[in-house]
Design an enzyme around this catalytic site. Structure first.
Site, PDB file in Angstrom:
ATOM      1  N   GLU A 217      -7.679  -7.007  -1.205  1.00 50.95           N
ATOM      2  CA  GLU A 217      -7.159  -5.676  -0.905  1.00 50.95           C
ATOM      3  C   GLU A 217      -6.087  -5.232  -1.892  1.00 50.95           C
ATOM      4  O   GLU A 217      -5.391  -6.042  -2.494  1.00 50.95           O
ATOM      5  CB  GLU A 217      -6.662  -5.574   0.536  1.00 50.95           C
TER       6      GLU A 217
ATOM      7  N   CYS B 134      -0.249  -1.592  -5.569  1.00 48.49           N
ATOM      8  CA  CYS B 134       0.071  -2.992  -5.249  1.00 48.49           C
ATOM      9  C   CYS B 134      -1.225  -3.782  -5.359  1.00 48.49           C
ATOM     10  O   CYS B 134      -2.201  -3.471  -4.671  1.00 48.49           O
ATOM     11  CB  CYS B 134       0.629  -3.065  -3.826  1.00 48.49           C
TER      12      CYS B 134
ATOM     13  N   CYS C 110      -4.244 -17.602  -0.445  1.00 48.11           N
ATOM     14  CA  CYS C 110      -3.014 -18.122  -1.029  1.00 48.11           C
ATOM     15  C   CYS C 110      -2.757 -19.497  -0.421  1.00 48.11           C
ATOM     16  O   CYS C 110      -3.143 -19.753   0.720  1.00 48.11           O
ATOM     17  CB  CYS C 110      -1.853 -17.194  -0.668  1.00 48.11           C
TER      18      CYS C 110
ATOM     19  N   CYS D 262       3.630 -19.372   3.474  1.00 48.90           N
ATOM     20  CA  CYS D 262       4.783 -18.693   4.092  1.00 48.90           C
ATOM     21  C   CYS D 262       4.420 -18.332   5.534  1.00 48.90           C
ATOM     22  O   CYS D 262       3.331 -17.830   5.810  1.00 48.90           O
ATOM     23  CB  CYS D 262       5.173 -17.448   3.296  1.00 48.90           C
TER      24      CYS D 262
ATOM     25  N   CYS E 103       3.171 -14.692   6.742  1.00 47.54           N
ATOM     26  CA  CYS E 103       2.263 -13.948   5.857  1.00 47.54           C
ATOM     27  C   CYS E 103       0.805 -14.170   6.230  1.00 47.54           C
ATOM     28  O   CYS E 103       0.355 -15.310   6.383  1.00 47.54           O
ATOM     29  CB  CYS E 103       2.521 -14.390   4.420  1.00 47.54           C
TER      30      CYS E 103
ATOM     31  N   CYS F 286       0.644  -7.315   4.901  1.00 48.71           N
ATOM     32  CA  CYS F 286      -0.111  -7.687   3.711  1.00 48.71           C
ATOM     33  C   CYS F 286      -1.210  -8.675   4.083  1.00 48.71           C
ATOM     34  O   CYS F 286      -0.963  -9.650   4.762  1.00 48.71           O
ATOM     35  CB  CYS F 286       0.818  -8.388   2.728  1.00 48.71           C
TER      36      CYS F 286
HETATM   37  N1  SAH Z   1       3.323 -14.555  -3.417  1.00 50.01           N
HETATM   38  C1  SAH Z   1       4.261 -13.525  -3.772  1.00 50.01           C
HETATM   39  C2  SAH Z   1       3.758 -12.136  -3.364  1.00 50.01           C
HETATM   40  C3  SAH Z   1       3.663 -12.017  -1.884  1.00 50.01           C
HETATM   41  S1  SAH Z   1       3.663 -10.492  -1.046  1.00 50.01           S
HETATM   42  C4  SAH Z   1       5.594 -13.804  -3.122  1.00 50.01           C
HETATM   43  O1  SAH Z   1       5.670 -14.700  -2.291  1.00 50.01           O
HETATM   44  O2  SAH Z   1       6.571 -13.157  -3.480  1.00 50.01           O
HETATM   45  C5  SAH Z   1       5.149  -9.664  -1.379  1.00 50.01           C
HETATM   46  C6  SAH Z   1       6.286  -9.871  -0.374  1.00 50.01           C
HETATM   47  O3  SAH Z   1       5.915  -9.580   0.977  1.00 50.01           O
HETATM   48  C7  SAH Z   1       6.843 -11.282  -0.387  1.00 50.01           C
HETATM   49  O4  SAH Z   1       8.250 -11.197  -0.405  1.00 50.01           O
HETATM   50  C8  SAH Z   1       6.367 -11.825   0.940  1.00 50.01           C
HETATM   51  O5  SAH Z   1       7.156 -12.895   1.390  1.00 50.01           O
HETATM   52  C9  SAH Z   1       6.430 -10.596   1.822  1.00 50.01           C
HETATM   53  N2  SAH Z   1       5.614 -10.647   3.040  1.00 50.01           N
HETATM   54  C10 SAH Z   1       4.415 -11.221   3.230  1.00 50.01           C
HETATM   55  N3  SAH Z   1       3.999 -11.042   4.506  1.00 50.01           N
HETATM   56  C11 SAH Z   1       4.955 -10.326   5.122  1.00 50.01           C
HETATM   57  C12 SAH Z   1       5.112  -9.834   6.436  1.00 50.01           C
HETATM   58  N4  SAH Z   1       4.194 -10.053   7.385  1.00 50.01           N
HETATM   59  N5  SAH Z   1       6.228  -9.133   6.713  1.00 50.01           N
HETATM   60  C13 SAH Z   1       7.167  -8.908   5.773  1.00 50.01           C
HETATM   61  N6  SAH Z   1       7.089  -9.352   4.525  1.00 50.01           N
HETATM   62  C14 SAH Z   1       5.990 -10.069   4.186  1.00 50.01           C
END
Ligand code: SAH
Length: 344
Positions: A91, A104, A111, A115, A118, A332
């Site tokens: 996406e 974006c 991944c 985290c 996520c 995301c």
């Molecule tokens: N792998 C990269 C890009 C991830 S997405 C990274 O970790 O930075 C971009 C941002 O969105 C990251 O800071 C991630 O931690 C955050 N993110 C992912 N899922 C989320 C959610 N459900 N709520 C808030 N932030 C989120």
């Protein structure tokens, strides 16, 4: 077979030379691939039919197919689901701000960083995207909307530093003056903090912005949210950020997703300000997007504002990320997930 859109212009010259073609043909094809954003060899009308056939037989031209596009009724944001040549789904998001259009993009299918909040990581990593597949998300969106993309954030699914070589090549291609010619300054890459790659990135001579997913001001809390924090301490990650700033002159952006009761207290805000100290940086606060597989929630709007005020009072630049496309899906990676689940 070579994926032509993932080749630099000099690699393309070589590839065509090995097929017995002259250098100027490579320049023409490169323009078709990156300026006209061609989806097929048949569009390349200044090439002979014979050469087009040869290209079809001997090379690959990767294009992504939009399989679903959702448009927000609130702010016009569009979320795209693209099908990759091997059938995987990713996406991307298109957002309109007054300073321009931003996209974006995803850097991997799934991944493996894990985290906790996520959605992209719930089923692990499938594979990294090719440079052409990162470019195509932007090209397809420009073609679909008929508008130029002014900035790109690599903040979709995946960890770009875990797909390092393809990511760097993508940046070199999209910023090439003879190609799409996007300014490096218009690109932001977000990482959960893979320290060795952050040092390497500082040496690449790119002028892109680095965003670090911080999400906590102490190691213990960070480890609860992000498994990568077991590998690298905050001290190590921040040293890598400082090095990036010193080498590139680009101010670091810190992302901080606010998870209610975990990292969003006002003491936490003070600790964050103390941790960042006098750094020339920016903090992006993201109220967590709840995902149904986890029970994390966000605090009230006033609490988020209070958190931001504490940072600002302590001299730290902070903004609350504006939520775009709230009506067309949550966090995301969730759109892809719901699409895949509805298919099975
Ligand atoms: N792998 C990269 C890009 C991830 S997405 C990274 O970790 O930075 C971009 C941002 O969105 C990251 O800071 C991630 O931690 C955050 N993110 C992912 N899922 C989320 C959610 N459900 N709520 C808030 N932030 C989120």
């Amino acid at each position: 077979m070579q994926d032509l859109r993932s080749l630099t212009q000099s690699e393309l010259v070589e590839a065509l030379a090995s097929m017995g073609e002259k250098k100027f043909r490579a320049a023409q094809i490169y323009q078709w691939l990156h300026v006209h954003m061609a989806d097929s060899f048949d569009e390349m009308t200044n090439l002979s039919a014979v050469l087009r056939q040869k290209l079809k037989d001997q090379c690959r031209l990767i294009t992504l197919k939009p399989v679903k596009v959702l448009t927000s009724q609130i702010d016009g944001t569009k979320k795209f689901l693209f099908e990759l040549p091997d059938g995987n789904i990713i996406e991307s998001v298109w957002m309109q701000y007054h300073h321009g259009n931003s996209v974006c993009i995803s850097s991997q299918v799934g991944c493996r960083m894990g985290c906790r909040f996520c959605a992209s990581t719930l089923d692990g990593l499938v594979r990294g995207l090719e440079p052409s597949e990162m470019l195509q998300q932007i090209y397809q969106i420009e073609k679909y909307t008929g508008q130029r993309v002014d900035s790109v954030v690599v903040m979709g699914s995946g960890e770009p530093m875990d797909n390092y070589d393809n990511f760097v090549k993508f940046v070199r291609l999209i910023t090439d003056e003879k190609g799409h010619n996007l300014s490096g300054r218009a690109i932001t890459v977000s990482t959960c903090g893979l320290v060795p790659q952050m040092y390497k990135l500082a040496e690449e001579g790119l002028s892109i912005t680095l965003a670090l997913s911080l999400h906590a001001s102490d190691d213990e809390t960070r480890r609860q949210l992000m498994p990568i924090a077991n590998k690298y301490s905050l001290q190590e990650v921040l040293a890598a950020c400082d090095n990036y700033f010193e080498k590139t002159g680009r101010r670091i952006s810190f992302e901080y997703s606010l998870v209610h009761g975990v990292n969003d207290t006002l003491e936490g805000a003070k600790a964050l300000a103390a941790l960042l100290g006098k750094r020339n940086c920016h903090v992006n606060l993201i109220p967590v997007n709840p995902i149904k597989e986890r029970d994390f929630t966000r605090g009230a709007r006033e609490e988020t504002i209070a958190f931001k005020n504490v940072l600002e009072k302590n001299g730290i630049n902070a903004t609350i990320r504006r939520e775009m496309g709230r009506d067309i899906d949550g966090a995301c990676g969730q759109l892809r997930r719901s699409y895949l689940q509805s298919d099975t």
